[in-house]
Design an enzyme around this catalytic site. Sequence first.
Site, mmCIF file in Angstrom:
data_model
loop_
_atom_site.group_PDB
_atom_site.id
_atom_site.type_symbol
_atom_site.label_atom_id
_atom_site.label_comp_id
_atom_site.label_asym_id
_atom_site.label_seq_id
_atom_site.Cartn_x
_atom_site.Cartn_y
_atom_site.Cartn_z
ATOM 1 N N HIS A 135 0.963 -1.310 -0.045
ATOM 2 C CA HIS A 135 0.068 -0.088 -0.099
ATOM 3 C C HIS A 135 0.730 1.354 0.383
ATOM 4 C CE1 HIS A 135 -3.495 -2.598 1.040
ATOM 5 N NE2 HIS A 135 -3.862 -2.012 0.354
ATOM 6 N N LYS A 139 -1.068 4.908 4.746
ATOM 7 C CA LYS A 139 -1.885 4.140 5.351
ATOM 8 C C LYS A 139 -1.290 3.965 6.288
ATOM 9 C CE LYS A 139 -3.806 -0.410 4.520
ATOM 10 N NZ LYS A 139 -5.130 0.024 5.113
HETATM 11 N N1 LIG Z 1 -12.733 -0.688 3.148
HETATM 12 C C1 LIG Z 1 -12.158 0.164 2.324
HETATM 13 O O1 LIG Z 1 -12.937 0.025 1.115
HETATM 14 C C2 LIG Z 1 -11.369 1.289 2.041
HETATM 15 C C3 LIG Z 1 -11.030 1.192 0.665
HETATM 16 C C4 LIG Z 1 -9.589 2.211 1.333
HETATM 17 C C5 LIG Z 1 -9.330 3.166 2.141
HETATM 18 N N2 LIG Z 1 -10.196 2.512 3.241
HETATM 19 C C6 LIG Z 1 -9.722 2.981 5.220
HETATM 20 O O2 LIG Z 1 -10.318 4.286 4.871
HETATM 21 C C7 LIG Z 1 -10.319 5.480 5.846
HETATM 22 C C8 LIG Z 1 -9.815 6.061 5.261
HETATM 23 O O3 LIG Z 1 -8.745 6.421 4.425
HETATM 24 P P1 LIG Z 1 -8.610 7.792 3.372
HETATM 25 O O4 LIG Z 1 -7.229 7.072 2.291
HETATM 26 O O5 LIG Z 1 -9.407 8.117 3.017
HETATM 27 O O6 LIG Z 1 -7.750 8.340 4.251
HETATM 28 P P2 LIG Z 1 -7.594 9.655 4.286
HETATM 29 O O7 LIG Z 1 -6.272 10.517 5.812
HETATM 30 O O8 LIG Z 1 -7.026 10.424 2.883
HETATM 31 O O9 LIG Z 1 -8.948 10.927 5.070
HETATM 32 C C9 LIG Z 1 -9.217 10.559 5.986
HETATM 33 C C10 LIG Z 1 -9.708 11.881 6.068
HETATM 34 O O10 LIG Z 1 -10.813 11.920 7.256
HETATM 35 C C11 LIG Z 1 -11.052 12.821 7.947
HETATM 36 N N3 LIG Z 1 -10.859 12.937 9.926
HETATM 37 C C12 LIG Z 1 -9.543 12.117 10.365
HETATM 38 N N4 LIG Z 1 -10.672 12.170 12.553
HETATM 39 C C13 LIG Z 1 -11.595 12.419 11.417
HETATM 40 C C14 LIG Z 1 -13.205 12.682 12.397
HETATM 41 N N5 LIG Z 1 -12.711 12.435 13.458
HETATM 42 N N6 LIG Z 1 -13.891 12.851 11.475
HETATM 43 C C15 LIG Z 1 -13.944 12.990 10.186
HETATM 44 N N7 LIG Z 1 -13.485 13.413 9.811
HETATM 45 C C16 LIG Z 1 -12.327 12.734 10.130
HETATM 46 C C17 LIG Z 1 -9.259 13.446 8.134
HETATM 47 O O11 LIG Z 1 -9.126 14.903 8.541
HETATM 48 C C18 LIG Z 1 -9.231 13.243 6.585
HETATM 49 O O12 LIG Z 1 -9.794 14.140 5.593
HETATM 50 C C19 LIG Z 1 -9.073 4.188 6.364
HETATM 51 O O13 LIG Z 1 -9.364 3.899 7.455
HETATM 52 C C20 LIG Z 1 -8.594 3.556 5.249
HETATM 53 O O14 LIG Z 1 -7.715 2.230 6.174
HETATM 54 C C21 LIG Z 1 -11.117 1.565 3.380
#
Ligand SMILES: NC(=O)c1ccc[n+]([C@@H]2O[C@H](COP(=O)([O-])OP(=O)(O)OC[C@H]3O[C@@H](n4cnc5c(N)ncnc54)[C@H](O)[C@@H]3O)[C@@H](O)[C@H]2O)c1
Length: 239
Positions: A135, A139
């Site tokens: 990844h 991550k």
């Molecule tokens: N299930 C899936 O298919 C899948 C795919 C990709 C990523 N993910 C997961 O999704 C999550 C987010 O991934 P990403 O790549 O978008 O990360 P990212 O860091 O780009 O985005 C996360 C966002 O959430 C915000 N955030 C943090 N705490 C918060 C809160 N308490 N309330 C509201 N917003 C808040 C951050 O400021 C950020 O903008 C991670 O846990 C990642 O592992 C899951």
Amino acid sequence: MKIALIGYGKMGKTIESIALERGHTVDLKIDIDSIGDLTKENLLQCDAAIEFTGPHSAKENITSCLNAGIPVVSGSTGWLEDWAEVEYLCKEKNGSFLYASNFSVGVNIFFEVNKKLAQLMKGHPGYSVTMEEIHHTQKKDAPSGTAITLAEQILQEIPVKKKWVNNETVDPQELSIISKREDPAPGTHSIKYSSAVDDIEIIHTAHSRNGFALGAVLAAEYIYNKKGIFNMKDILGIS
Ligand SMILES: NC(=O)c1ccc[n+]([C@@H]2O[C@H](COP(=O)([O-])OP(=O)(O)OC[C@H]3O[C@@H](n4cnc5c(N)ncnc54)[C@H](O)[C@@H]3O)[C@@H](O)[C@H]2O)c1
């Protein structure tokens, strides 16, 4: 459908563009600097919420949605120690919740291939099994939620493997998951069975985040007029 996006990072932004392409509107966007807007009143203006924040905030955000009575889809990884509490709340509130460690349709088919391959390999001790996941460097969790799901499927099928470890191992009871972090890498998972005479390897490679985002929007479309706890198998009709 009117969608509330909780977490407007890499995934939140990709989900927004896919949701708009599919004719939905995004009526509420919550991120860390606007968390005060995550109120029952605001949530009730929407038909469903999609939550992609991270391990430390997922449970609280999902709880807010269930308490408000709005269907919620979450893809945040690394929070599953709180699963039982969320499941209880969802049942208590007669709510609607869908979680997937990976929303990609391709990965969910890959899960089925992994299970079948492990079933076929369990009678062949000449093969040793290892996993690798790659990844991007931002991550936060390792191994990935998807790698854990794949590993647990293998542990269920191959009795000699008792647990997974996130390093190389020579212990035959341990399943090795190697995590690599490099850019750009939306997500690669591979499982390899090696013997003295040959290897069998299955690999899933995501080309972009669009596949996850599409799955999350499909999930919101699926749950918004249902009650209960769902997963990707329900959406894909895999029994
Ligand atoms: N299930 C899936 O298919 C899948 C795919 C990709 C990523 N993910 C997961 O999704 C999550 C987010 O991934 P990403 O790549 O978008 O990360 P990212 O860091 O780009 O985005 C996360 C966002 O959430 C915000 N955030 C943090 N705490 C918060 C809160 N308490 N309330 C509201 N917003 C808040 C951050 O400021 C950020 O903008 C991670 O846990 C990642 O592992 C899951």
